[in-house]
Design an enzyme around this catalytic site. Structure first.
Site, PDB file in Angstrom:
ATOM      1  CB  SER A  64      -0.849  -0.016   1.275  1.00 13.17           C
ATOM      2  OG  SER A  64      -1.424   1.247   1.492  1.00 13.17           O
TER       3      SER A  64
ATOM      4  CE  LYS B 282      -1.411  -4.499   3.342  1.00 12.49           C
ATOM      5  NZ  LYS B 282      -1.715  -5.811   2.727  1.00 12.49           N
TER       6      LYS B 282
ATOM      7  CE1 TYR C 269      -3.693  -2.522   5.539  1.00  9.22           C
ATOM      8  CE2 TYR C 269      -3.277  -0.160   5.394  1.00  9.22           C
ATOM      9  CZ  TYR C 269      -3.531  -1.370   4.786  1.00  9.22           C
ATOM     10  OH  TYR C 269      -3.603  -1.428   3.422  1.00  9.22           O
TER      11      TYR C 269
HETATM   12  C1  UD1 Z   1      -6.682   5.013   3.825  1.00 10.24           C
HETATM   13  C2  UD1 Z   1      -5.624   4.603   4.810  1.00 10.24           C
HETATM   14  C3  UD1 Z   1      -4.545   3.856   4.095  1.00 10.24           C
HETATM   15  C4  UD1 Z   1      -5.131   2.659   3.369  1.00 10.24           C
HETATM   16  C5  UD1 Z   1      -6.230   3.130   2.434  1.00 10.24           C
HETATM   17  C6  UD1 Z   1      -6.940   1.932   1.854  1.00 10.24           C
HETATM   18  C7  UD1 Z   1      -5.668   6.246   6.647  1.00 10.24           C
HETATM   19  C8  UD1 Z   1      -4.922   7.348   7.339  1.00 10.24           C
HETATM   20  N1  UD1 Z   1      -5.096   5.758   5.518  1.00 10.24           N
HETATM   21  O1  UD1 Z   1      -6.107   5.936   2.903  1.00 10.24           O
HETATM   22  O2  UD1 Z   1      -3.588   3.432   5.026  1.00 10.24           O
HETATM   23  O3  UD1 Z   1      -4.129   2.002   2.631  1.00 10.24           O
HETATM   24  O4  UD1 Z   1      -7.189   3.905   3.142  1.00 10.24           O
HETATM   25  O5  UD1 Z   1      -7.871   2.313   0.914  1.00 10.24           O
HETATM   26  O6  UD1 Z   1      -6.735   5.847   7.066  1.00 10.24           O
HETATM   27  N2  UD1 Z   1     -12.324  11.482   3.797  1.00 10.24           N
HETATM   28  C9  UD1 Z   1     -13.297  12.363   4.201  1.00 10.24           C
HETATM   29  N3  UD1 Z   1     -14.425  11.854   4.778  1.00 10.24           N
HETATM   30  C10 UD1 Z   1     -14.612  10.501   4.979  1.00 10.24           C
HETATM   31  C11 UD1 Z   1     -13.599   9.615   4.552  1.00 10.24           C
HETATM   32  C12 UD1 Z   1     -12.455  10.132   3.983  1.00 10.24           C
HETATM   33  O7  UD1 Z   1     -13.174  13.584   4.037  1.00 10.24           O
HETATM   34  O8  UD1 Z   1     -15.664  10.106   5.530  1.00 10.24           O
HETATM   35  C13 UD1 Z   1     -11.102  12.025   3.139  1.00 10.24           C
HETATM   36  C14 UD1 Z   1      -9.794  11.750   3.875  1.00 10.24           C
HETATM   37  O9  UD1 Z   1      -9.533  12.761   4.820  1.00 10.24           O
HETATM   38  C15 UD1 Z   1      -8.797  11.711   2.710  1.00 10.24           C
HETATM   39  C16 UD1 Z   1      -9.620  11.171   1.542  1.00 10.24           C
HETATM   40  O10 UD1 Z   1     -10.986  11.370   1.894  1.00 10.24           O
HETATM   41  O11 UD1 Z   1      -8.383  13.034   2.384  1.00 10.24           O
HETATM   42  C17 UD1 Z   1      -9.397   9.677   1.302  1.00 10.24           C
HETATM   43  O12 UD1 Z   1      -9.603   8.963   2.521  1.00 10.24           O
HETATM   44  P1  UD1 Z   1      -9.672   7.361   2.544  1.00 10.24           P
HETATM   45  O13 UD1 Z   1     -10.599   6.880   1.498  1.00 10.24           O
HETATM   46  O14 UD1 Z   1      -9.955   6.956   3.948  1.00 10.24           O
HETATM   47  O15 UD1 Z   1      -8.214   6.918   2.101  1.00 10.24           O
HETATM   48  P2  UD1 Z   1      -6.772   7.318   2.687  1.00 10.24           P
HETATM   49  O16 UD1 Z   1      -6.879   8.005   3.985  1.00 10.24           O
HETATM   50  O17 UD1 Z   1      -6.020   8.014   1.609  1.00 10.24           O
END
Ligand code: UD1
Length: 338
Positions: free
Chosen positions: A124, A153, A149
């Site tokens: 990842s 990895k 997690y």
């Molecule tokens: C997350 C994990 C990462 C993992 C990946 C798997 C964290 C810190 N990182 O990545 O380790 O490999 O998922 O897919 O959790 N967001 C919102 N509202 C929400 C959900 C997300 O604003 O309800 C935003 C987050 O702040 C981020 C973006 O959407 O900016 C993507 O978030 P997410 O889909 O959770 O992925 P990552 O955080 O990039």
């Protein structure tokens, strides 16, 4: 090739099954279904018209894995199996380390004992930790992860690199995924998270379908074009095709390569919300909330190495990702109906 997929019923793995079968390979699946449904494999069979041999077993169970390797001859293994919820890994770290490390060690021991030394591993972009600069290249120093997690990895990557040094007959490809979203265009397979989704796209689709009230955007004061977090979203079918290319690559080489699977383009949270609303003509109410701990401003790939070594690059657009995610969610509001 005859390819074993550990954790083969999961989101990325089920899409990879489809692409492998359509490329003329055979697949065998081992899954303990802790976080997936056998129904996904039935639907892969429906999409492809191919039969899938599957075993219900835990990859940590060495006797079971030995039996599977005794009964089959594999040309390669893709190791998807693993626990993957970031927040949960912070509360129950021992379970994450035990499960993710043990399963990989057991798998590699059984593979070596059976003379199968080609492995593609689901890593990842989380291993990059907090990026000092973007786009992220595979040779950049990984400072460390923000959660257990991610560390599993990171550690597994190290274990597999050491294995290749000790035994140069191995061929290992470490695939660093960016943010997989979308679904198969048939709408028959897709992401089916248990409980309230942690990741952005499944959260958006559950709001759009009416299961959740609104999206909370985690922070709008990041150093990005609109203040919301920027990520490299990649269509899961593109990602799946990257695995087919990685298996072909592993078959003609030895050694260990780290390869990013991303598009190279970053989109913000609001870019995703607006594209989803525009493409699907649905409402996605949102409020802006505080930042989520551990999140970074921007994270996206330099995808040049994948293009060079695998001859692969992502082809689908953000519109494809939004349309296909919605087709899956709207035609399967309760996922695989647990
Ligand atoms: C997350 C994990 C990462 C993992 C990946 C798997 C964290 C810190 N990182 O990545 O380790 O490999 O998922 O897919 O959790 N967001 C919102 N509202 C929400 C959900 C997300 O604003 O309800 C935003 C987050 O702040 C981020 C973006 O959407 O900016 C993507 O978030 P997410 O889909 O959770 O992925 P990552 O955080 O990039």
């Amino acid at each position: 090739m005859n390819i074993l997929l550990t954790g083969g019923a999961g989101f990325i793995a089920s899409h990879t099954c489809v692409e492998l079968l359509e490329a003329g390979h055979q697949v065998v699946v081992v899954d303990n279904y802790v976080n997936s449904q056998p129904e996904s494999l039935r639907r892969v069979e429906e999409i492809t018209g191919c039969k899938i041999k599957s075993y219900e077993a835990d990859v940590c169970d060495k006797d079971a894995m030995n039996r599977i390797f005794d009964e089959n001859t594999f040309d390669a293994v893709i190791h998807f199996a693993g626990l993957k919820a970031v927040g949960e890994s912070v509360s129950i770290p021992l379970r994450y380390y035990r499960n993710n490390l043990d399963s990989t060690l057991t798998l590699c021991e059984v593979m070596a004992e059976h003379g199968c030394k080609r492995l593609v591993f689901s890593s990842s972009a989380t291993v990059y930790g907090e990026p000092e600069e973007v786009p992220l290249r595979e040779d950049m120093f990984c400072k460390g992860c923000t959660n257990p997690y991610g560390w599993t990895k990171y550690m597994i990557e190290k274990i597999l690199q050491d294995l290749v040094v000790a035994d140069p007959e191995w061929s290992v490809v470490l695939l660093r995924y960016f943010n997989p979203i979308g679904a198969h265009e048939s709408g028959r397979i897709g992401e089916d998270p248990s409980g309230i989704p942690n990741n952005l796209m499944p959260y958006i689709t559950e709001v759009a379908v009416g299961k959740l009230d609104h999206l909370t955007v985690y922070g709008d004061d990041y150093d990005t074009h609109d203040g919301t977090g920027v990520r490299d979203y990649i269509h899961v079918v593109d990602l799946a095709k990257g695995h087919v290319a990685a298996c072909n690559y592993a078959a003609k080489t030895t050694g260990c390569e780290i390869i990013n699977l991303g598009t190279g383009t970053g989109y913000s949270v609001l870019d995703i919300v607006h594209a989803f609303v525009r493409v699907n003509h649905v409402n996605v109410p949102y409020v802006v909330g505080p930042r989520r701990p551990g999140d970074v401003d921007a994270c996206f790939a330099d995808p040049a190495k994948a293009q060079k070594l695998l001859g692969w690059r992502a082809e689908k657009t953000l519109e494809d990702m939004c349309r296909d995610s919605w087709r899956w969610q709207s035609s399967n509001p309760n996922g695989y109906e647990k």
